[in-house]
Write a protein that holds these residues in place. Structure first.
Motif, PDB file in Angstrom:
ATOM      1  N   LEU A   1     -36.550  24.328 -12.045  1.00  0.00           N
ATOM      2  CA  LEU A   1     -35.688  25.498 -12.218  1.00  0.00           C
ATOM      3  C   LEU A   1     -36.210  26.390 -13.337  1.00  0.00           C
ATOM      4  O   LEU A   1     -36.291  27.616 -13.193  1.00  0.00           O
ATOM      5  N   TRP A   2     -36.577  25.777 -14.456  1.00  0.00           N
ATOM      6  CA  TRP A   2     -37.115  26.529 -15.597  1.00  0.00           C
ATOM      7  C   TRP A   2     -38.411  27.246 -15.189  1.00  0.00           C
ATOM      8  O   TRP A   2     -38.604  28.417 -15.520  1.00  0.00           O
TER       9      TRP A   2
ATOM     10  N   THR B   1     -37.919  30.317 -12.995  1.00  0.00           N
ATOM     11  CA  THR B   1     -37.178  31.441 -13.582  1.00  0.00           C
ATOM     12  C   THR B   1     -37.825  31.914 -14.881  1.00  0.00           C
ATOM     13  O   THR B   1     -38.512  32.943 -14.903  1.00  0.00           O
ATOM     14  N   LEU B   2     -37.628  31.183 -15.975  1.00  0.00           N
ATOM     15  CA  LEU B   2     -38.118  31.613 -17.280  1.00  0.00           C
ATOM     16  C   LEU B   2     -39.640  31.651 -17.349  1.00  0.00           C
ATOM     17  O   LEU B   2     -40.226  32.595 -17.889  1.00  0.00           O
TER      18      LEU B   2
ATOM     19  N   ARG C   1     -41.737  31.979 -14.849  1.00  0.00           N
ATOM     20  CA  ARG C   1     -42.168  33.086 -13.986  1.00  0.00           C
ATOM     21  C   ARG C   1     -42.039  34.424 -14.711  1.00  0.00           C
ATOM     22  O   ARG C   1     -42.930  35.280 -14.622  1.00  0.00           O
ATOM     23  N   ALA C   2     -40.951  34.599 -15.464  1.00  0.00           N
ATOM     24  CA  ALA C   2     -40.748  35.848 -16.186  1.00  0.00           C
ATOM     25  C   ALA C   2     -41.745  36.000 -17.336  1.00  0.00           C
ATOM     26  O   ALA C   2     -42.343  37.070 -17.523  1.00  0.00           O
TER      27      ALA C   2
END
Length: 288
Positions: A42-43, A46-47, A49-50
């Motif tokens: 999940l990390w 999201t994070l 990837r950003a």
């Protein structure tokens, strides 16, 4: 940046202040074990990837890392596999074939050191001379923990433990072995296996993707297929009895490890920086 950690996110967030190009090497990401797998995924999706969008170049330290990061670093991803210090354990393994295998590294559950005892038990059915050396740094598992597992497998008398050896102590241990074994559940690259090969040890490895690529690329070693310990032990004993085959395998392992040289790795990293900074690339002769 080296590794995907707090500073990876911090420098991505503050890039507008520094106004400098950013390069990151993956070092396995944060997938060194299967712990907290769902949270890590999940990390990452999201994070990570950003944050990775702020980096001008992403260097995968292994093909395994390249596969993982391909979805979040498209167009900026290159692979520069890790290297080793070729002189550290060069040609250190026994020149005479011996029925001793060694494993070295961190004492952690995902390294599956318990499976080494299962292999040793099968090897001793083939020939009672087989021995195992386990060297490394106690972590989630202690020497005492491993001794108990070895005792349950019935091979405790044939196992030697060396906790936190120096490089010189490890080199001495390598000189008493002909085989290296690792049945790890997860490896980003498999550094210990390549170092062992540079010593002339014949690698015996689990079937995870990085190890399969290593064996396919170098042509050195044996893989544990379908958890068939008895079959693997039989192959090892058959090879052990053939002096020429063992000598060839030793030479093949050393030759295979030569393709993982830090000098070449360093040159390729310098070329990455040169590309990002728009300066002339350097020749390999200038990296020493």
């Amino acid at each position: 940046m080296h590794a995907i950690d707090f500073f990876f996110d911090f420098f991505a967030l503050t890039k507008f202040l520094a106004r400098k190009p950013l390069v990151v090497s993956t070092h396995g990401g944060f997938f060194h074990s299967g712990a907290y797998a769902k949270l890590k995924k999940l990390w990452f999706a999201t994070l990570t990837r950003a944050s990775i969008a702020a980096y001008d170049k992403v260097v995968a330290c292994s093909q395994n890392d390249a596969d993982i990061f391909a979805s979040v670093a498209k167009g900026r991803l290159i692979t520069i596999e890790n290297g080793i210090n070729q002189s550290k354990f060069s040609d250190a393994a026994s020149r005479t074939p011996v029925r001793t295998l060694i494993s070295f590294g961190r004492f952690s559950p995902h390294k599956r050191l318990d499976r080494l005892f299962d292999l040793l038990a099968e090897l001793k059915k083939q020939n009672s001379e087989w021995k195992l050396i386990i060297a490394g740094r106690p972590a989630e598992q202690s020497v005492s923990d491993l001794e108990k597992i070895a005792k349950r497998a019935g091979v405790q008398d044939a196992v030697e433990f060396i906790a936190e050896p120096s490089d010189e102590e490890l080199r001495v241990a390598l000189a008493s072995a002909s085989w290296f074994a690792s049945f790890s559940d997860h490896e980003g690259f498999g550094l210990a296996a390549v170092e062992a090969m540079s010593a002339g040890l014949v690698p015996v490895l689990s079937g995870i993707a990085p190890f399969r690529r290593l064996v396919d690329k170098t042509g050195a070693g044996l893989l544990l297929e379908e958890n068939d310990m008895a079959g693997l032990a039989a192959k090892m004993e058959a090879q052990q009895t053939d002096f020429k085959t063992m000598a060839d395998a030793r030479a093949f392992a050393i030759a295979g490890a030569r393709s993982y040289d830090w000098k070449d790795v360093a040159r390729r990293y310098v070329d990455v920086y040169a590309e990002i900074l728009h300066v002339p690339m350097i020749s390999s002769e200038r990296v020493s």
